[in-house]
Design a protein around this motif. Structure first.
Motif, PDB file in Angstrom:
ATOM      1  N   VAL A 183       0.837  -1.204   0.000  1.00  0.00           N
ATOM      2  CA  VAL A 183       0.000   0.000   0.000  1.00  0.00           C
ATOM      3  C   VAL A 183       0.872   1.254   0.000  1.00  0.00           C
ATOM      4  O   VAL A 183       1.936   1.288   0.623  1.00  0.00           O
ATOM      5  CB  VAL A 183      -0.929   0.022   1.240  1.00  0.00           C
ATOM      6  CG1 VAL A 183      -1.790   1.285   1.252  1.00  0.00           C
ATOM      7  CG2 VAL A 183      -1.809  -1.222   1.285  1.00  0.00           C
ATOM      8  N   SER A 184       0.395   2.281  -0.693  1.00  0.00           N
ATOM      9  CA  SER A 184       1.012   3.612  -0.652  1.00  0.00           C
ATOM     10  C   SER A 184      -0.093   4.658  -0.611  1.00  0.00           C
ATOM     11  O   SER A 184      -0.963   4.675  -1.479  1.00  0.00           O
ATOM     12  CB  SER A 184       1.908   3.847  -1.874  1.00  0.00           C
ATOM     13  OG  SER A 184       2.415   5.171  -1.868  1.00  0.00           O
ATOM     14  N   VAL A 185      -0.054   5.521   0.403  1.00  0.00           N
ATOM     15  CA  VAL A 185      -1.057   6.573   0.568  1.00  0.00           C
ATOM     16  C   VAL A 185      -0.356   7.925   0.657  1.00  0.00           C
ATOM     17  O   VAL A 185       0.638   8.069   1.367  1.00  0.00           O
ATOM     18  CB  VAL A 185      -1.909   6.354   1.832  1.00  0.00           C
ATOM     19  CG1 VAL A 185      -2.988   7.440   1.953  1.00  0.00           C
ATOM     20  CG2 VAL A 185      -2.549   4.973   1.828  1.00  0.00           C
ATOM     21  N   ALA A 186      -0.885   8.895  -0.065  1.00  0.00           N
ATOM     22  CA  ALA A 186      -0.373  10.271   0.004  1.00  0.00           C
ATOM     23  C   ALA A 186      -1.514  11.225  -0.307  1.00  0.00           C
ATOM     24  O   ALA A 186      -2.613  10.804  -0.704  1.00  0.00           O
ATOM     25  CB  ALA A 186       0.788  10.471  -0.971  1.00  0.00           C
ATOM     26  N   GLU A 187      -1.264  12.516  -0.151  1.00  0.00           N
ATOM     27  CA  GLU A 187      -2.324  13.519  -0.305  1.00  0.00           C
ATOM     28  C   GLU A 187      -2.894  13.559  -1.716  1.00  0.00           C
ATOM     29  O   GLU A 187      -4.023  13.977  -1.925  1.00  0.00           O
ATOM     30  CB  GLU A 187      -1.796  14.897   0.100  1.00  0.00           C
ATOM     31  CG  GLU A 187      -1.595  15.053   1.598  1.00  0.00           C
ATOM     32  CD  GLU A 187      -2.863  14.763   2.387  1.00  0.00           C
ATOM     33  OE1 GLU A 187      -3.943  15.270   1.997  1.00  0.00           O
ATOM     34  OE2 GLU A 187      -2.785  14.011   3.375  1.00  0.00           O
ATOM     35  N   ASN A 188      -2.117  13.149  -2.706  1.00  0.00           N
ATOM     36  CA  ASN A 188      -2.641  13.052  -4.067  1.00  0.00           C
ATOM     37  C   ASN A 188      -2.115  11.782  -4.704  1.00  0.00           C
ATOM     38  O   ASN A 188      -1.101  11.209  -4.265  1.00  0.00           O
ATOM     39  CB  ASN A 188      -2.276  14.282  -4.905  1.00  0.00           C
ATOM     40  CG  ASN A 188      -0.777  14.500  -4.992  1.00  0.00           C
ATOM     41  OD1 ASN A 188      -0.080  13.777  -5.718  1.00  0.00           O
ATOM     42  ND2 ASN A 188      -0.252  15.477  -4.257  1.00  0.00           N
ATOM     43  N   TYR A 238      11.304   5.311   0.444  1.00  0.00           N
ATOM     44  CA  TYR A 238      12.613   5.938   0.608  1.00  0.00           C
ATOM     45  C   TYR A 238      12.594   6.926   1.767  1.00  0.00           C
ATOM     46  O   TYR A 238      13.543   6.987   2.554  1.00  0.00           O
ATOM     47  CB  TYR A 238      13.020   6.640  -0.690  1.00  0.00           C
ATOM     48  CG  TYR A 238      14.395   7.272  -0.620  1.00  0.00           C
ATOM     49  CD1 TYR A 238      15.541   6.485  -0.706  1.00  0.00           C
ATOM     50  CD2 TYR A 238      14.538   8.643  -0.454  1.00  0.00           C
ATOM     51  CE1 TYR A 238      16.807   7.047  -0.628  1.00  0.00           C
ATOM     52  CE2 TYR A 238      15.799   9.219  -0.382  1.00  0.00           C
ATOM     53  CZ  TYR A 238      16.925   8.415  -0.472  1.00  0.00           C
ATOM     54  OH  TYR A 238      18.172   8.993  -0.382  1.00  0.00           O
ATOM     55  N   ASN A 239      11.532   7.701   1.884  1.00  0.00           N
ATOM     56  CA  ASN A 239      11.400   8.649   2.997  1.00  0.00           C
ATOM     57  C   ASN A 239      10.566   8.009   4.109  1.00  0.00           C
ATOM     58  O   ASN A 239       9.402   7.674   3.897  1.00  0.00           O
ATOM     59  CB  ASN A 239      10.744   9.952   2.531  1.00  0.00           C
ATOM     60  CG  ASN A 239      11.645  10.736   1.589  1.00  0.00           C
ATOM     61  OD1 ASN A 239      12.800  10.985   1.893  1.00  0.00           O
ATOM     62  ND2 ASN A 239      11.113  11.122   0.440  1.00  0.00           N
ATOM     63  N   GLU A 240      11.159   7.845   5.285  1.00  0.00           N
ATOM     64  CA  GLU A 240      10.456   7.213   6.397  1.00  0.00           C
ATOM     65  C   GLU A 240       9.200   7.995   6.780  1.00  0.00           C
ATOM     66  O   GLU A 240       8.194   7.396   7.179  1.00  0.00           O
ATOM     67  CB  GLU A 240      11.397   7.089   7.605  1.00  0.00           C
ATOM     68  CG  GLU A 240      10.798   6.380   8.799  1.00  0.00           C
ATOM     69  CD  GLU A 240      10.490   4.907   8.550  1.00  0.00           C
ATOM     70  OE1 GLU A 240       9.801   4.304   9.400  1.00  0.00           O
ATOM     71  OE2 GLU A 240      10.949   4.345   7.537  1.00  0.00           O
ATOM     72  N   THR A 241       9.243   9.313   6.635  1.00  0.00           N
ATOM     73  CA  THR A 241       8.053  10.119   6.937  1.00  0.00           C
ATOM     74  C   THR A 241       6.880   9.726   6.054  1.00  0.00           C
ATOM     75  O   THR A 241       5.730   9.646   6.520  1.00  0.00           O
ATOM     76  CB  THR A 241       8.358  11.620   6.753  1.00  0.00           C
ATOM     77  OG1 THR A 241       9.428  11.990   7.632  1.00  0.00           O
ATOM     78  CG2 THR A 241       7.138  12.463   7.077  1.00  0.00           C
ATOM     79  N   ASP A 242       7.149   9.459   4.779  1.00  0.00           N
ATOM     80  CA  ASP A 242       6.079   9.036   3.867  1.00  0.00           C
ATOM     81  C   ASP A 242       5.521   7.681   4.276  1.00  0.00           C
ATOM     82  O   ASP A 242       4.309   7.429   4.180  1.00  0.00           O
ATOM     83  CB  ASP A 242       6.599   8.968   2.429  1.00  0.00           C
ATOM     84  CG  ASP A 242       6.953  10.334   1.864  1.00  0.00           C
ATOM     85  OD1 ASP A 242       6.315  11.324   2.266  1.00  0.00           O
ATOM     86  OD2 ASP A 242       7.880  10.412   1.020  1.00  0.00           O
ATOM     87  N   ARG A 243       6.392   6.787   4.735  1.00  0.00           N
ATOM     88  CA  ARG A 243       5.946   5.463   5.186  1.00  0.00           C
ATOM     89  C   ARG A 243       5.034   5.586   6.416  1.00  0.00           C
ATOM     90  O   ARG A 243       3.951   5.003   6.461  1.00  0.00           O
ATOM     91  CB  ARG A 243       7.160   4.575   5.507  1.00  0.00           C
ATOM     92  CG  ARG A 243       6.785   3.146   5.877  1.00  0.00           C
ATOM     93  CD  ARG A 243       7.978   2.209   5.857  1.00  0.00           C
ATOM     94  NE  ARG A 243       8.728   2.202   7.091  1.00  0.00           N
ATOM     95  CZ  ARG A 243       8.931   1.112   7.850  1.00  0.00           C
ATOM     96  NH1 ARG A 243       8.411  -0.047   7.480  1.00  0.00           N
ATOM     97  NH2 ARG A 243       9.649   1.175   8.937  1.00  0.00           N
ATOM     98  N   ILE A 244       5.460   6.377   7.389  1.00  0.00           N
ATOM     99  CA  ILE A 244       4.658   6.575   8.595  1.00  0.00           C
ATOM    100  C   ILE A 244       3.321   7.215   8.252  1.00  0.00           C
ATOM    101  O   ILE A 244       2.266   6.836   8.791  1.00  0.00           O
ATOM    102  CB  ILE A 244       5.423   7.440   9.613  1.00  0.00           C
ATOM    103  CG1 ILE A 244       6.659   6.696  10.138  1.00  0.00           C
ATOM    104  CG2 ILE A 244       4.510   7.834  10.772  1.00  0.00           C
ATOM    105  CD1 ILE A 244       6.350   5.497  10.988  1.00  0.00           C
ATOM    106  N   ASN A 245       3.346   8.186   7.338  1.00  0.00           N
ATOM    107  CA  ASN A 245       2.105   8.863   6.965  1.00  0.00           C
ATOM    108  C   ASN A 245       1.118   7.913   6.289  1.00  0.00           C
ATOM    109  O   ASN A 245      -0.101   8.067   6.431  1.00  0.00           O
ATOM    110  CB  ASN A 245       2.398  10.059   6.061  1.00  0.00           C
ATOM    111  CG  ASN A 245       2.951  11.244   6.834  1.00  0.00           C
ATOM    112  OD1 ASN A 245       2.785  11.328   8.054  1.00  0.00           O
ATOM    113  ND2 ASN A 245       3.609  12.156   6.141  1.00  0.00           N
ATOM    114  N   THR A 246       1.639   6.948   5.526  1.00  0.00           N
ATOM    115  CA  THR A 246       0.752   5.940   4.940  1.00  0.00           C
ATOM    116  C   THR A 246       0.030   5.164   6.041  1.00  0.00           C
ATOM    117  O   THR A 246      -1.197   4.998   6.011  1.00  0.00           O
ATOM    118  CB  THR A 246       1.543   4.979   4.038  1.00  0.00           C
ATOM    119  OG1 THR A 246       1.845   5.628   2.803  1.00  0.00           O
ATOM    120  CG2 THR A 246       0.737   3.720   3.721  1.00  0.00           C
TER     121      THR A 246
END
Length: 330
Positions: free
Chosen positions: A225-230, A314-322
């Motif tokens: 899974v990958s989740v982001a604002e867009n 690659y960015n841990e912040t993006d992983r946590i945000n998912t």
């Protein structure tokens, strides 16, 4: 349907980073997951691979169990062909007794690494290609304290109040049949396949033997899974994970996670471009306001209420945000 959401954590490393940082990230993620309401966190086993920081999921599980309060923690899974059934049962019973009803023993049949790593794990001897199902049966005998191949040999500690959950990992019908036959849980690796594995999961439910280890089937499906604002950001964040899947399918040791722009340079116009984007399509890519619906659809497809979420970025912040987006929308 209320889903039980878990995390499949491979302790991913990044190019230029360290495996120690990856392990620290795993512990931080588990503490967050415990507080946020995730049902479980499961650790994979890899050897001699730059991409993943954890080679001993049982040790990482013990560390995380000591730092969390309620979340189930386990291995996903121990690569059985590299270890004796007796030793696996011993440490599983220790964790099961110290943390009753919280430890999950996940077992897998894959080697856990390429040729040299497997050889080193087996003390430079050829791997004995005996039945892994027979080893599962032996582990169950030690855990349940039944008479087995060595007669009255016990695996300490004995007289557990609660037997640890057992999960049999797989991605095919044969693994499903084995899990059902022995009455253990089945964890289907959806993220490893181009296609849906309904035949495998339906076989498990249909053939489950309630008179064996557990009285009821427990079906878990692991998805990427990958989740982001867009949607575009979510797709780009998934590139590193998709590239590692591509390398694994080519029987290559996956590299540490690379920046998206580096992967684009490697993939665009290459002979792997089409396959890469097919892998990307199989990852659940979405935004926070829609991810709950997508996960519900996946759960309904497999007729389960338990999903295990894999997210390497690659960015841990993006992983946590998912993971935050998933649990907050659940």
């Amino acid at each position: 349907m209320k889903l039980k959401l878990g995390i499949l954590d491979q302790s991913p490393t990044i190019k230029g980073g360290s495996s120690l940082q990856a392990l620290k990230n795993s512990i931080d993620l588990a503490v967050f997951a415990d507080e946020a309401g995730f049902h479980s966190v499961i650790y994979s086993e890899h050897h001699g691979v730059e991409a993943y920081g954890s080679s001993s999921p049982e040790i990482l599980s013990a560390a995380v169990l000591s730092k969390t309060k309620r979340i189930k923690v386990g291995t996903g899974g121990i690569m059985m062909k590299n270890y004796s059934a007796y030793k696996i049962a011993e440490w599983a019973k220790i964790l099961g007794s110290l943390y009753p009803e919280r430890f999950i023993l996940g077992l897998g049949k894959a080697p856990g690494g390429l040729k040299d790593a497997v050889s080193a794990l087996n003390n430079h001897r050829p791997v004995i290609l005996s039945s892994q199902e027979a080893k599962l049966e032996e582990i169950i005998q030690y855990i349940k304290e039944e008479k087995g191949i060595y007669g009255d040999l016990i695996a300490q500690p004995v007289n557990l109040d609660h037997l640890p959950d057992i999960l049999w990992l797989g991605s095919g019908v044969q693994s499903a049949k084995e899990a059902a036959r022995h009455g253990v849980g089945y964890s289907y690796a959806d993220f490893m396949s181009h296609e849906q594995g309904n035949e495998s999961t339906e076989t498990y439910i249909r053939e489950f033997d309630r008179n064996q280890y557990s009285p009821a089937p427990s079906l878990q499906v692991a998805v990427a899974v990958s989740v982001a604002e867009n949607l575009k950001s979510a797709e780009l964040n998934a590139y590193g994970m998709a590239y590692q899947f591509l390398q694994a399918r080519h029987i290559q040791a996956p590299e540490a996670l690379l920046p998206t722009e580096i992967i684009q340079q490697k993939i665009m116009g290459s002979e792997d471009e089409e396959e890469f984007f097919k892998i990307l399509e199989h990852i659940i890519i979405d935004t926070p306001d829609n991810i709950s619906r997508r996960l519900q659809e996946k759960a309904e497809l497999y007729n389960t209420d338990e999903l295990l979420i894999l997210c390497n970025m690659y960015n841990e912040t993006d992983r946590i945000n998912t993971y935050k987006s998933i649990i907050l929308d659940h």
